[in-house]
Design a protein around this motif. Sequence first.
Motif, short mmCIF file in Angstrom:
data_model
loop_
_atom_site.label_atom_id
_atom_site.label_comp_id
_atom_site.label_asym_id
_atom_site.label_seq_id
_atom_site.Cartn_x
_atom_site.Cartn_y
_atom_site.Cartn_z
N ILE A 1 0.73 -0.98 0.29
CA ILE A 1 0.29 0.04 0.08
C ILE A 1 0.86 1.61 -0.15
CG2 ILE A 1 -1.74 1.84 1.19
CD1 ILE A 1 -2.61 -1.39 2.46
N LYS A 2 0.20 2.00 -0.48
CA LYS A 2 1.25 3.16 -0.94
C LYS A 2 -0.11 5.00 -1.05
CE LYS A 2 5.71 1.62 -4.02
NZ LYS A 2 5.74 1.62 -4.95
N MET A 3 0.47 5.02 -0.36
CA MET A 3 -0.11 6.47 0.87
C MET A 3 0.69 7.72 0.29
SD MET A 3 -2.64 6.53 3.45
CE MET A 3 -1.53 5.59 4.60
N THR A 4 -0.17 8.73 -0.50
CA THR A 4 0.68 9.91 -0.64
C THR A 4 -0.18 11.34 -0.25
OG1 THR A 4 1.52 9.05 -2.46
CG2 THR A 4 1.82 10.97 -2.41
N HIS A 5 0.18 12.77 0.57
CA HIS A 5 -0.85 12.69 0.62
C HIS A 5 -0.03 13.84 -0.11
CE1 HIS A 5 -1.31 16.46 4.37
NE2 HIS A 5 -1.82 17.02 2.91
N TYR A 6 -0.77 15.29 -0.66
CA TYR A 6 -0.35 16.00 -1.02
C TYR A 6 -0.77 16.94 -0.68
CZ TYR A 6 0.82 13.09 -5.49
OH TYR A 6 1.32 12.37 -6.54
N GLN A 7 -0.37 18.18 0.07
CA GLN A 7 -0.25 19.21 0.23
C GLN A 7 -0.22 20.70 -0.13
OE1 GLN A 7 2.06 20.36 4.31
NE2 GLN A 7 -0.47 21.46 5.31
N PHE A 8 -1.68 21.47 -0.47
CA PHE A 8 -1.82 22.63 -1.00
C PHE A 8 -1.57 23.75 -0.25
CE2 PHE A 8 -5.08 25.14 -2.39
CZ PHE A 8 -4.44 25.90 -3.65
N VAL A 9 -0.72 24.23 -0.88
CA VAL A 9 0.19 25.59 0.25
C VAL A 9 -0.12 26.84 -0.67
CG1 VAL A 9 1.99 26.61 1.02
CG2 VAL A 9 1.59 23.78 1.45
N LEU B 1 -4.94 13.13 -2.07
CA LEU B 1 -4.66 11.88 -1.02
C LEU B 1 -5.00 11.35 -1.99
CD1 LEU B 1 -3.64 9.91 1.11
CD2 LEU B 1 -6.43 9.71 2.01
N MET B 2 -3.86 9.95 -1.69
CA MET B 2 -3.72 8.91 -2.60
C MET B 2 -3.35 7.65 -2.72
SD MET B 2 -2.74 8.86 -7.20
CE MET B 2 -1.00 9.08 -6.56
N LEU B 3 -4.02 6.52 -2.78
CA LEU B 3 -3.64 4.94 -2.74
C LEU B 3 -3.39 4.54 -3.15
CD1 LEU B 3 -4.75 5.82 0.03
CD2 LEU B 3 -5.31 3.70 0.65
N LYS B 4 -2.30 4.12 -3.54
CA LYS B 4 -1.92 2.77 -4.40
C LYS B 4 -2.34 1.49 -4.03
CE LYS B 4 0.21 5.61 -7.52
NZ LYS B 4 1.95 5.84 -8.56
N VAL B 5 -2.43 0.75 -4.22
CA VAL B 5 -3.03 -0.85 -3.74
C VAL B 5 -2.22 -2.11 -4.82
CG1 VAL B 5 -3.95 -2.91 -2.43
CG2 VAL B 5 -4.35 -0.35 -2.18
N GLN B 6 -1.70 -3.03 -4.46
CA GLN B 6 -1.20 -3.62 -5.22
C GLN B 6 -0.66 -4.83 -4.71
OE1 GLN B 6 2.49 -2.31 -7.04
NE2 GLN B 6 2.42 -4.04 -9.16
N GLN C 1 -4.37 -4.18 -9.06
CA GLN C 1 -3.78 -2.93 -9.02
C GLN C 1 -5.55 -1.99 -8.58
OE1 GLN C 1 -1.21 -2.49 -11.42
NE2 GLN C 1 -0.31 -4.30 -11.84
N VAL C 2 -4.89 -1.44 -8.15
CA VAL C 2 -6.50 -0.08 -7.44
C VAL C 2 -5.20 1.19 -7.46
CG1 VAL C 2 -7.83 0.60 -5.80
CG2 VAL C 2 -8.02 -1.65 -6.48
N VAL C 3 -5.55 2.03 -7.71
CA VAL C 3 -5.34 3.71 -7.61
C VAL C 3 -6.56 3.86 -7.93
CG1 VAL C 3 -3.82 5.36 -8.34
CG2 VAL C 3 -3.89 3.08 -9.01
#
Length: 166
Positions: free
Chosen positions: A75-83, A124-129, A154-156
């Motif tokens: 599981i790859k979790m990515t948080h993109y913070q808007f600034v 927020l984005m999750l990639k599951v493989q 695979q799920v994104v």
Amino acid sequence: MESFGRVLEILITIILIFLIPIQYFAIKQDMISQTYVMTQTSYFVDSVRNLGYINKEMYESYLRKLYGTNNIYEIKMTHYQFVYEAEETDYRKHYYCFYEGDILEQVYNEAGEERYDFHQGDYLMLKVQNKSKTLGTFIVEQLIGTTPSLDQIQVVYGGAIRDEGF
């Protein structure tokens, strides 16, 4: 010579009657697992997007549901913070990235916080493989003799945070 034909006939019949339906059902099981993982991932991400945070209970519940399929997942979790950053005459929009290590460190914090907060507009984005052999992969491997790609599931999924977790 006639007995060789009978033996060949029996082998072809066995393949057609038993092995092909088994392969079909194994691949169908992989498709069901793919759908289940997609459903659970979208439910988890949508919950986080609505609440504005991830806590330990939410994340562990999500993991239990995934591992209920008897597969191992990455599981790859990515948080993109808007600034916004001020420049001389204007503002520039930036995204800072935080990865699962940063997020899980906050969720499993020993200080008692056990929560990772987002801000409205973050992404927020999750990639599951999957990383283990599924039943379909195993059957194909046994029938054909080659090892197909292990990542059959695979799920994104992701989206913008709607609320702030305060």
